[in-house]
Design an enzyme around this catalytic site. Structure first.
Site, PDB file in Angstrom:
ATOM      1  N   GLU A  39       2.282   3.000   8.767  1.00  0.00           N
ATOM      2  CA  GLU A  39       2.049   1.672   8.190  1.00  0.00           C
ATOM      3  C   GLU A  39       3.310   0.816   8.287  1.00  0.00           C
ATOM      4  O   GLU A  39       3.855   0.355   7.275  1.00  0.00           O
ATOM      5  CB  GLU A  39       1.560   1.788   6.748  1.00  0.00           C
ATOM      6  CG  GLU A  39       0.193   2.436   6.664  1.00  0.00           C
ATOM      7  CD  GLU A  39      -0.452   2.336   5.283  1.00  0.00           C
ATOM      8  OE1 GLU A  39       0.273   2.098   4.307  1.00  0.00           O
ATOM      9  OE2 GLU A  39      -1.682   2.488   5.206  1.00  0.00           O
ATOM     10  N   GLU A  41      -6.791   6.672   7.898  1.00  0.00           N
ATOM     11  CA  GLU A  41      -6.766   7.007   6.470  1.00  0.00           C
ATOM     12  C   GLU A  41      -7.869   6.252   5.742  1.00  0.00           C
ATOM     13  O   GLU A  41      -8.088   5.067   5.988  1.00  0.00           O
ATOM     14  CB  GLU A  41      -5.456   6.563   5.813  1.00  0.00           C
ATOM     15  CG  GLU A  41      -4.208   7.276   6.234  1.00  0.00           C
ATOM     16  CD  GLU A  41      -2.993   6.731   5.475  1.00  0.00           C
ATOM     17  OE1 GLU A  41      -3.154   6.201   4.359  1.00  0.00           O
ATOM     18  OE2 GLU A  41      -1.892   6.807   6.025  1.00  0.00           O
TER      19      GLU A  41
HETATM   20  C1  GLA Z   1      -1.144   4.387   2.718  1.00  0.00           C
HETATM   21  C2  GLA Z   1      -0.077   5.311   3.270  1.00  0.00           C
HETATM   22  C3  GLA Z   1      -0.188   6.711   2.761  1.00  0.00           C
HETATM   23  C4  GLA Z   1      -0.523   6.714   1.295  1.00  0.00           C
HETATM   24  C5  GLA Z   1      -1.791   5.935   1.068  1.00  0.00           C
HETATM   25  C6  GLA Z   1      -2.255   5.923  -0.362  1.00  0.00           C
HETATM   26  O1  GLA Z   1      -2.246   4.314   3.466  1.00  0.00           O
HETATM   27  O2  GLA Z   1      -0.064   5.330   4.676  1.00  0.00           O
HETATM   28  O3  GLA Z   1       1.034   7.357   2.992  1.00  0.00           O
HETATM   29  O4  GLA Z   1       0.518   6.129   0.592  1.00  0.00           O
HETATM   30  O5  GLA Z   1      -1.552   4.597   1.417  1.00  0.00           O
HETATM   31  O6  GLA Z   1      -3.460   5.220  -0.513  1.00  0.00           O
END
Ligand code: GLA
Length: 678
Positions: A153, A310
């Site tokens: 991210e 994710e």
């Molecule tokens: C993001 C991050 C993860 C985690 C999630 C929690 O997507 O990439 O590492 O922190 O949020 O929802």
């Protein structure tokens, strides 16, 4: 442009972020056994492991990761291996405090959370690339590794840094963009408020100022900041390109309110477009937000399949009230992403953490262990995804496009505008929601995308638009297309300079209207239209100049003035709506547009039943997700893959359930359906 779409395995990937370093090694064998039980076949490893992999500068410790990858490989689990640069270890800031990011008012953001680095820091760049080199060099040939995951991210927490290092980098970026100061002064309109620059060294990021900062300076700083994050992605990719042969990705954050990363420009830097999506738990209609995020991710991927890197099995930890998912919601969410083009469904994270800020975040294996609703649903989903293997590689049918541009979002929400109530997501969500309720699948694409295949193109709040993109929309309509433009579109060029002669500037001729003055409404004020609709937020003094008037204001500041118009251009029509219609009126407008354009849902279904078709050559699959509390019956013929039943002219989908039908091919061979083993 790198080619997307050649990264899939044998089916739909299924898995999660896996952080074995948070657990004693004895737990790893149980993890792999549970992964196999659930049908998991891909895990992202090492995302936040920099501090363990390089405990002191230049001294790498790979032993634990060697063992973890071997355990996974022995268990048949593939790995999406992180470059591990997502968050630097504390030693970096301790030894190089100048790597820490600063906010607009000069506040230093310290380590102790994550991502505490200045994106323009040459020290961070050097240390992170050394790590990529070391990790890639060591694991390039590891048989478990099927994909590389750059950082994590990028820009989630540190997208804007205002420190001196960033200021210097911003100046370099501006020199590259403008060449000389006269050109910059003209683009920024610095004759206003005595802002003219005489030396590059006088220019700073838009740090906290006594009043509104120069809007073009702000816009360019946002462009620069997105480009700096992209530069990290590209720099890591270049290292990987030398050392590894597996496809490369990084996880985007499309549709979770992250505003400042221009992913349309990043898509060509990855082999696999991946996205992270989390529901807004407080929103009872959060599945509409999910559909929009997925449609937009597919748009960024150019229509190719993409990877859901994710989402969550149940609650997250970072919203004010972290509502858990109801039974069945996990399955509906995951399969809605697959319906809309995902060829992999991954979660954050495999096993719920014991310690740290995310210990209350759900996982595939909850704190309570596998004898839980969540793990049973995880196993069910694993079986579902196996049954859908044949869908892999197919593309989503969409006859409608919505145009989206991150720069337009940044521009429209700058300060000192006519109304704070005009936001970018508002009409985007309203129009996408109306299409969702009408059962019509929509691609969300950049204004420069090829529009020729669409029956209908919707243009919400495209405040900033380039000449070439406005011209492309005109050509689309001229050639027979139907388009709708909503208010406060076409207003400025790429420098945020007003397009003169009347609004909506770039679209005035296409729409056959000229607005002489905006009349934003007071907070809570509503107006009525003469077709029975109501509206709020925005009205404008519009003159038809060739367009037909379809509805006018019945009251409010502009009684009798046109609010909704239609203009015939060449073989097509261009509609304009100059106010913020209520939901029912928006639904009626979209229904009219669909009828005029000849765009239809894949099959007729009641509202609340999501139906999307994926197609590959002459084969097609119909996804039906019943979000209502009643069984539905649809006119569908084919083989239902999740239950193994055949249907001829009638598909029954119980309340809250999902069906996926391979259309047409009702052969004689019985379907072998993998069963959940939890
Ligand atoms: C993001 C991050 C993860 C985690 C999630 C929690 O997507 O990439 O590492 O922190 O949020 O929802």
């Amino acid at each position: 442009m790198r080619q997307h779409g050649t990264w899939q395995g044998d089916g739909i990937f299924y898995g999660a972020d896996y952080n074995p370093e948070q657990w004693p090694e004895e737990v790893w064998a149980e993890d792999v056994a549970l992964m196999r039980r659930a049908g998991v076949d891909l895990v992202s490893v090492g995302i936040f492991s920099w501090a363990l992999l390089e405990p002191t500068p230049g001294r790498y410790e790979f032993g634990w990761l060697d063992r973890a990858l071997d355990v996974l490989h022995d268990g048949g689990i593939n790995v999406d291996l992180a470059t591990a640069t997502a968050s630097p270890p504390p030693w970096l800031a301790h030894r190089h405090p100048e790597t820490l990011p600063r906010t607009a008012d000069g506040t230093v953001l310290w380590p102790g959370g994550r991502q505490a680095y200045c994106p323009s820091s040459p020290v961070f760049r050097e240390r992170s690339l050394a790590l990529v080199e070391a990790v890639a060099g060591r694991y390039a040939e590891h048989p478990a590794v099927v994909m590389w995951h750059i950082s994590n991210e990028l820009g989630c927490h540190n997208v804007h840094c205002y420190c001196d290092v960033s200021a210097e980098a911003f100046r370099r970026w501006l020199r590259e963009r403008y060449g000389d100061l006269d050109t910059l002064n003209a683009a920024w309109g610095t004759t206003f408020w005595s802002q003219r620059y005489d030396d590059w060294a006088e220019i700073n990021p838009p740090r906290s100022a006594p009043t509104f900062a120069n809007p073009t300076q702000q816009l360019d700083f946002l462009r620069f900041s997105s480009d700096e994050q992209r530069a990290q992605l590209r720099a890591e990719r270049e290292v990987l390109a030398r050392l590894v042969r597996q496809p490369v990705t990084t996880n985007f954050m499309i549709g979770t309110g992250i505003k400042y990363l221009d992913y349309h420009s990043w898509a060509s830097d990855v082999d696999v477009v991946s996205n992270d999506h989390y529901l807004t738990a407080a929103d009872p209609l959060s599945h509409l937000g999910l559909a929009l995020a997925a449609d937009h991710t597919r748009g960024v991927a150019g229509g190719d399949p993409w990877l859901l890197m994710e989402h969550s099995t149940s609650a997250v930890n970072w919203q004010p009230r972290n509502v858990a998912k109801a039974p069945g919601q996990l399955r509906r969410n995951s399969l809605a992403h697959v319906a809309r083009g995902a060829d992999g469904v991954l979660f954050f994270q495999w096993r719920a953490s014991r310690a740290g800020a995310e210990k209350f975040h759900s996982a595939l294996v909850p704190h309570a262990g596998p004898d839980t609703k969540v793990f049973r649903e995880v196993c069910q989903l694993g079986a579902d995804l196996k049954a859908l293997a044949e869908v892999r590689g197919s593309r989503v049918d969409a006859e409608v496009a919505i145009l989206f541009d991150w720069e337009a979002w940044w521009g429209v929400e700058l300060d000192s505008h006519p109304s704070v109530d005009v936001t970018y997501a508002d009409r985007l969500r309203a129009l996408h929601g109306a299409l969702w309720r009408a059962g019509v699948t929509t691609d969300v694409v950049h204004p420069s995308a090829d529009l020729s295949g669409y029956q209908l193109v919707l243009v919400p709040t495209l405040y900033l638009v380039r000449d070439a993109d406005a011209e492309a929309l005109r050509r689309y309509v001229d050639g027979g297309g139907t388009a709708l433009v909503t208010y406060f579109s076409g207003i400025v060029d790429e420098h945020d300079h007003i397009r003169l002669g009347g609004y909506p500037g770039a679209f005035r001729d296409l729409l056959g209207v000229r607005t002489e003055e905006f009349f934003p409404l007071r907070e809570g004020e509503r107006v009525r239209l003469d077709d029975g609709a109501t509206a709020d937020v925005w009205t404008e003094w519009l003159h038809p100049e060739g367009a037909e008037v379809l509805a006018s204001y019945a009251d409010g500041p502009l009684p009798g003035v046109a609010a909704l118009t239609r203009h015939r251009v060449g073989r097509g029509t261009a509609w304009y709506v100059g106010t913020r219609l209520d939901e029912a009126a928006t639904d009626r407008l979209v229904a009219r547009l669909l009828a005029e354009a000849g765009a239809r849902p894949p099959v007729a279904a009641p509202t609340g039943v999501e139906v999307v078709r994926r197609r590959a050559g002459d084969r097609s699959w119909l996804f039906v997700i019943n979000h209502t509390d009643a069984e539905v019956r649809l006119d569908v013929t084919g083989t239902e893959l999740l239950g193994g039943a055949r249907c001829t002219g009638e598909l029954r989908v119980p309340a809250g359930e999902v069906a996926v039908v391979r259309e047409g091919h009702v052969g004689a061979v019985p379907l072998a359906r993998p069963t959940a083993t939890a």
